[in-house]
Design a protein around this motif. Structure first.
Motif, PDB file in Angstrom:
ATOM      1  N   GLY A 242      -1.684  -0.279  -2.579  1.00  0.00           N
ATOM      2  CA  GLY A 242      -0.654  -0.116  -1.713  1.00  0.00           C
ATOM      3  C   GLY A 242       0.199   1.310  -1.663  1.00  0.00           C
ATOM      4  O   GLY A 242       0.431   1.688  -2.851  1.00  0.00           O
ATOM      5  N   THR A 252      -2.119   5.942   5.173  1.00  0.00           N
ATOM      6  CA  THR A 252      -1.554   5.204   4.112  1.00  0.00           C
ATOM      7  C   THR A 252      -1.653   3.902   4.148  1.00  0.00           C
ATOM      8  O   THR A 252      -1.421   3.008   5.171  1.00  0.00           O
ATOM      9  CB  THR A 252       0.222   5.504   4.144  1.00  0.00           C
ATOM     10  N   LYS A 254      -1.075  -0.180   3.603  1.00  0.00           N
ATOM     11  CA  LYS A 254       0.470  -0.973   3.816  1.00  0.00           C
ATOM     12  C   LYS A 254       0.031  -2.257   2.835  1.00  0.00           C
ATOM     13  O   LYS A 254      -1.037  -2.682   2.740  1.00  0.00           O
ATOM     14  CB  LYS A 254       0.625  -1.343   5.003  1.00  0.00           C
ATOM     15  N   GLU A 255       1.180  -2.396   2.118  1.00  0.00           N
ATOM     16  CA  GLU A 255       1.162  -3.697   1.418  1.00  0.00           C
ATOM     17  C   GLU A 255       2.411  -4.510   1.869  1.00  0.00           C
ATOM     18  O   GLU A 255       3.366  -4.312   1.846  1.00  0.00           O
ATOM     19  CB  GLU A 255       1.338  -3.237  -0.089  1.00  0.00           C
TER      20      GLU A 255
END
Length: 271
Positions: A242, A252, A254-255
């Motif tokens: 993440g 990027t 996502k968590e």
């Protein structure tokens, strides 16, 4: 937590030292596990082990009268040690099986969420009879998963981690399979098309098969050491990454949290 590939690796690692041999002595130092170890286990002394198999995350050891079921829980492991180590046990080494093969099967479990159970029938029992199909079996296919998902509002990641739907798709493998299938983990299971479900089934099978295959390389070192196959040397695309860049699009990752578990995905690649 040991998942299906780790349990399968454990089963393969211990099988040849159990099958066909006699369980000579059972030593229970701590029987208060997830469920108390029953008297039936102690009564196995002197009996021959007929087979060692796996169903979901249970390792089934067959005797003449029935089956002992090992479950590793959250922190459990089984390893083989030499007879010279019989008195050299640690605080969390709760159970020893002394075998006529010349090895000791030792159960280690710091959190004691695992179990050693006894059942007469390997299918018709309260631990296994409610479980879904094995993910690498022919029973688990596109038609099955698509039909099972119709009308289901649960997020697809939660859905495929439900052992009543399919067994053994743990958090790591659910994250990775959904990434490879290009499916956003938050989409309701019932809204996924049959074509996309076909891709998901394919990648679930591929990810789990690859994890088991990689685990096979640890078998030569299974006797001795710490006996823990671990999570293998996988090249993970999303799990545990993440905030890092996606390996495909450089966006990027996502968590989020789903069911108290970490879910990592690429908002650009997974729709």
């Amino acid at each position: 937590m040991p998942e299906l590939p780790e349990v399968e690796t454990t089963k393969r690692g211990i099988e040849s030292y159990l099958k066909g041999y006699t369980l000579e002595t059972v030593k229970i130092r701590q029987g208060r596990l997830r469920w108390p170890v029953g008297e039936e286990i102690q009564a196995l002394e002197g009996q021959v082990i007929k087979s060692v198999t796996r169903r979901a995350k249970y390792i089934l050891v067959e005797f003449e009268a029935g089956y002992a079921l090992w479950h590793l829980g959250m922190s459990g492991s089984l390893r083989l040690v030499e007879p010279s180590e019989v008195e050299n046990f640690g605080k969390h080494d709760h159970i020893d099986w002394e075998l006529s093969s010349g090895k000791i099967l030792r159960y280690h479990d710091p959190r004691r969420f695992g179990a050693l159970l006894w059942v007469e029938d390997p299918v018709d029992n309260n631990y296994i009879n409610h479980l879904g199909p094995e993910p690498l079996s022919d029973e688990f296919d596109t038609a099955y998963l698509y039909e099972k998902s119709r009308g289901r509002k649960a997020p697809i990641k939660t859905f495929i981690m439900d052992g009543k739907v399919v067994v053994g798709v743990g958090n790591i493998y659910a994250n990775e399979s959904l990434f490879l299938a290009g499916i956003n983990p938050t989409i309701p299971a019932g809204k996924i098309s049959k074509a996309r479900m076909e891709k998901l089934v394919l990648h679930i099978k591929q990810v789990l098969a690859a994890a088991i295959e990689q685990g096979g390389t640890t078998l030569r070192d299974f006797v001795g050491g710490d006996g823990k196959p671990g999570y293998f040397a996988q090249q993970l695309n999303v799990y545990g990454r993440g905030g890092e860049e996606c390996v495909v699009c450089d966006k990027t990752l996502k968590e989020i949290r789903q069911g108290q578990r970490a879910t990592v995905y690429c908002p650009a690649c997974q729709k």
